[in-house]
Design an enzyme around this catalytic site. Structure first.
Site, PDB file in Angstrom:
ATOM      1  N   ASP A 254      50.749  54.213  54.451  1.00  0.00           N
ATOM      2  CA  ASP A 254      52.190  54.024  54.237  1.00  0.00           C
ATOM      3  C   ASP A 254      52.600  53.259  52.967  1.00  0.00           C
ATOM      4  O   ASP A 254      52.018  52.216  52.663  1.00  0.00           O
ATOM      5  CB  ASP A 254      52.804  53.193  55.374  1.00  0.00           C
ATOM      6  CG  ASP A 254      52.307  53.570  56.729  1.00  0.00           C
ATOM      7  OD1 ASP A 254      51.552  54.530  56.855  1.00  0.00           O
ATOM      8  OD2 ASP A 254      52.672  52.864  57.681  1.00  0.00           O
TER       9      ASP A 254
ATOM     10  N   PHE B  61      49.867  45.048  58.510  1.00  0.00           N
ATOM     11  CA  PHE B  61      50.456  46.369  58.703  1.00  0.00           C
ATOM     12  C   PHE B  61      51.767  46.482  57.911  1.00  0.00           C
ATOM     13  O   PHE B  61      52.178  45.568  57.222  1.00  0.00           O
ATOM     14  CB  PHE B  61      50.691  46.623  60.199  1.00  0.00           C
ATOM     15  CG  PHE B  61      49.482  47.163  60.928  1.00  0.00           C
ATOM     16  CD1 PHE B  61      48.206  47.007  60.428  1.00  0.00           C
ATOM     17  CD2 PHE B  61      49.631  47.828  62.140  1.00  0.00           C
ATOM     18  CE1 PHE B  61      47.095  47.511  61.103  1.00  0.00           C
ATOM     19  CE2 PHE B  61      48.543  48.337  62.830  1.00  0.00           C
ATOM     20  CZ  PHE B  61      47.277  48.179  62.309  1.00  0.00           C
TER      21      PHE B  61
ATOM     22  N   ASP C 136      56.320  47.286  62.030  1.00  0.00           N
ATOM     23  CA  ASP C 136      56.979  47.870  60.850  1.00  0.00           C
ATOM     24  C   ASP C 136      58.415  47.390  60.687  1.00  0.00           C
ATOM     25  O   ASP C 136      59.364  48.201  60.668  1.00  0.00           O
ATOM     26  CB  ASP C 136      56.917  49.420  60.910  1.00  0.00           C
ATOM     27  CG  ASP C 136      55.510  49.929  61.198  1.00  0.00           C
ATOM     28  OD1 ASP C 136      54.550  49.215  60.856  1.00  0.00           O
ATOM     29  OD2 ASP C 136      55.368  51.028  61.767  1.00  0.00           O
TER      30      ASP C 136
HETATM   31  C1  FRU Z   1      52.082  54.381  60.206  1.00  0.00           C
HETATM   32  C2  FRU Z   1      51.362  53.142  60.715  1.00  0.00           C
HETATM   33  C3  FRU Z   1      52.306  51.983  60.904  1.00  0.00           C
HETATM   34  C4  FRU Z   1      51.375  50.802  60.768  1.00  0.00           C
HETATM   35  C5  FRU Z   1      50.429  51.264  59.706  1.00  0.00           C
HETATM   36  C6  FRU Z   1      49.025  50.750  59.862  1.00  0.00           C
HETATM   37  O1  FRU Z   1      51.233  55.256  59.534  1.00  0.00           O
HETATM   38  O2  FRU Z   1      50.673  53.428  61.896  1.00  0.00           O
HETATM   39  O3  FRU Z   1      52.981  52.014  62.129  1.00  0.00           O
HETATM   40  O4  FRU Z   1      52.056  49.638  60.407  1.00  0.00           O
HETATM   41  O5  FRU Z   1      50.410  52.681  59.765  1.00  0.00           O
HETATM   42  O6  FRU Z   1      48.222  51.152  58.810  1.00  0.00           O
END
Ligand code: FRU
Length: 548
Positions: free
Chosen positions: A73, A133, A207
């Site tokens: 992400d 994350f 997130d």
């Molecule tokens: C989306 C996700 C987010 C998380 C991140 C971890 O792709 O699963 O929800 O924060 O990737 O890498």
């Protein structure tokens, strides 16, 4: 390109961190030209012999991607002190998901990037000990501040994330930077939101996406957080705060019906919604979130009295390999969307290749008069164009397949614009592999014998509301007399397709061997219907595919 393949792009969370390669892969530097790569490797940007990566034709040349290893992400994109900063989920040790850090890149224009050292790494013993994350960057009192999700092992009662082996707690964390280039970050040692809302049995809690909108909440900040509840389904939670540190939970802004899928992977079933982004656009609000390998948008109104979201239209943001996007404002105030383009090849293949994933081109969002989300490409990308080749069609009989005879896209690195007046004759466009055979005379244009099509687009007035891309149907609505406008960006192993700023499809394509194919364009339809056809080679943004 299917959902299943897109989901397969990320290593299953069952293996969450357990298999993450904590130690950097050992390698030997044999001669001096590798010294530059070694420097990058030591700054956390590469851990495999970089020469292979620099010459891998599948590595895109004008998209942002790390010099090696895994990315997912986009995180906290921000325009700050005259520069664009992009952070993204990054595993510094392997080309598979795990051990999440925030990598950092800087750009004058959202197109040309330079890697900077990793911005956030897990702190042993801290709330992000097992991963930093996704999250967001905002500016408060002149200081750039991250809100992100910290992941750390926890008891089963406290867990918000389970992978079948371990239990983890997700908490919302806070870090600030006063460095002009945002290189150094100071983390608050404790989370700003240590637990999910009281009484909620969440399927996930991550997130954070804060934003400031004085018309709705004059006293501080609002924030969306991705979540869901067992037996209830995916949800986006809304919080408010006077200072980005004390947060009060308000209510959900969007929810789904329960899908009751596998409890260790609620994202696949749709019981957990990830990566929300909620922002004003025109005189509407837009909510974006990701689940089940797809990205959804909703356009509606967030009422100032109750802060409830009233949905008016909804749709899919991209019909291919595209996930977990994040928006920012560019220097002109345009709402720019970035997305993670995952691999669609098997894990063993990308892991062996030493790299996985890339960032989409900057996409510009607007809301149309029909309250649908419109998606274009930032004008900044046009500066990559080298000389334009205007393509001409020789007269053909209606219905014949027409190869645009001698035009080739070299090195799988270019842009195509095709404008078509819809008529009674169905229209198709294929990108064909036109690599000349080894024994072909040099510089001669050889006939295309290959039947390999890297992308196939069909439009027919028999079904005027849809465009078919490979097997995938995507909606398109052309007003009377309005032409179909197809814009394609081809880069190494990715094609980003934009159709009339209405529907987008991101496709990965792979081929064996050490060279990129030459690509020819094949069209059926009435030549007179094609009102414009241009092809540009695009300039690579780095000399060695390492975007530095
Ligand atoms: C989306 C996700 C987010 C998380 C991140 C971890 O792709 O699963 O929800 O924060 O990737 O890498």
């Amino acid at each position: 390109m299917t959902q299943a393949r897109t989901q397969a792009g990320k290593t299953n969370r069952r293996g969450f961190l357990s298999g993450a390669a904590k130690a950097a892969a050992a390698y030997t530097v044999l001669n001096s030209p590798l010294a530059g790569y070694l420097a990058r490797a030591q700054s956390g940007q590469a851990s495999k012999p970089a020469l292979n990566l620099a010459s891998d034709p599948r590595r895109p040349q004008f998209h942002l991607l790390p010099a090696a290893n895994w990315m997912n992400d986009p995180n906290g994109p921000i325009y700050w002190k005259g520069r664009y900063h992009m952070f993204f989920q990054y595993n510094p040790n392997a080309a598979v998901w795990g051990d999440m850090h925030w990598a950092h890149a800087i750009s004058p224009d959202m197109v040309h990037w330079k890697h900077l050292p990793v911005a956030l790494a897990p702190t042993p013993g801290g709330p992000d000990a097992d991963g930093c994350f996704s999250g967001t960057a905002v500016v408060r009192d002149g200081v750039v501040t991250f809100l992100y999700t910290g992941v750390a092992k926890a008891s089963s009662e406290e867990a918000t994330l389970r992978d079948g082996h371990n239990n983890f707690k997700e908490t919302q964390c806070y870090a600030t930077s006063t460095d002009p280039e945002l290189r150094t970050w100071i983390k608050r040692p404790t989370p700003v939101i240590p637990t999910p809302p009281h009484g909620m049995q969440v399927t996930g809690f991550r997130d954070p996406a804060p934003w400031r909108e004085p018309a709705l909440y004059p006293d501080g900040w609002l924030m969306a957080v991705g979540s869901g509840e067992q037996k209830k389904g995916g949800a986006i939670l809304l919080y408010k705060s006077p200072d980005l540190q004390k947060w009060e939970y308000l209510h959900t802004v969007a929810t789904s019906t329960p899908k009751d899928g596998d409890a260790t992977n609620p994202v696949d079933s749709g019981d957990m919604w990830e990566c929300p982004d909620l922002f004003p656009l025109g005189n509407k609000h837009v909510l974006i979130y990701s689940t089940q390998g797809k990205v959804f948008w909703k356009v509606g109104e967030l009422d100032s009295k109750e802060l409830l979201f009233h949905e008016q239209q909804s749709g899919l943001l991209d019909y291919g390999s595209f996930y977990a996007p994040k928006t920012q404002l560019d220097k002109h105030g345009n709402r720019i969307l970035w997305g993670w383009i995952p691999e669609s090849r098997p894990v063993a293949e990308y892991s062996a290749s030493g790299w996985a994933g890339l960032m989409s081109l900057p996409r510009v969002l607007t809301v149309g008069n029909d309250d649908h989300l419109k998606i274009g490409v930032s004008q900044e990308v046009e500066k990559l164009r080298k000389h334009e080749q205007k393509l001409h069609l020789a007269p053909i009989k209606a219905g014949d397949k027409q190869l645009l005879s001698d035009q080739r896209l070299k090195d799988a690195c270019g842009e195509l614009l095709c404008v078509v007046k819809p008529s009674s004759e169905p229209f198709t466009l294929d990108l064909l592999d036109a690599t000349p055979p080894n024994d072909a005379p040099k510089d001669a244009t050889t006939a295309v014998t290959s039947q390999v099509s890297y992308l196939s687009i069909r439009y027919s007035q028999a079904n005027p509301g849809e465009l078919v891309v490979d097997q995938q149907r995507m909606p398109i609505h052309l007003a009377a007399g309005q032409p179909l406008e197809l814009r394609l960006y081809v880069d190494g192993s990715v094609i980003e397709l934009f159709a009339n700023n209405q529907s987008t499809c991101t496709k990965r394509f792979y081929y064996p061997g050490p060279t990129a194919p030459e690509i020819a364009i094949s069209i059926t339809g009435r030549p007179a219907d094609i009102t414009h056809l241009s092809l540009w080679q695009l300039s690579p943004i780095s000399s060695d595919r390492l975007t530095t």
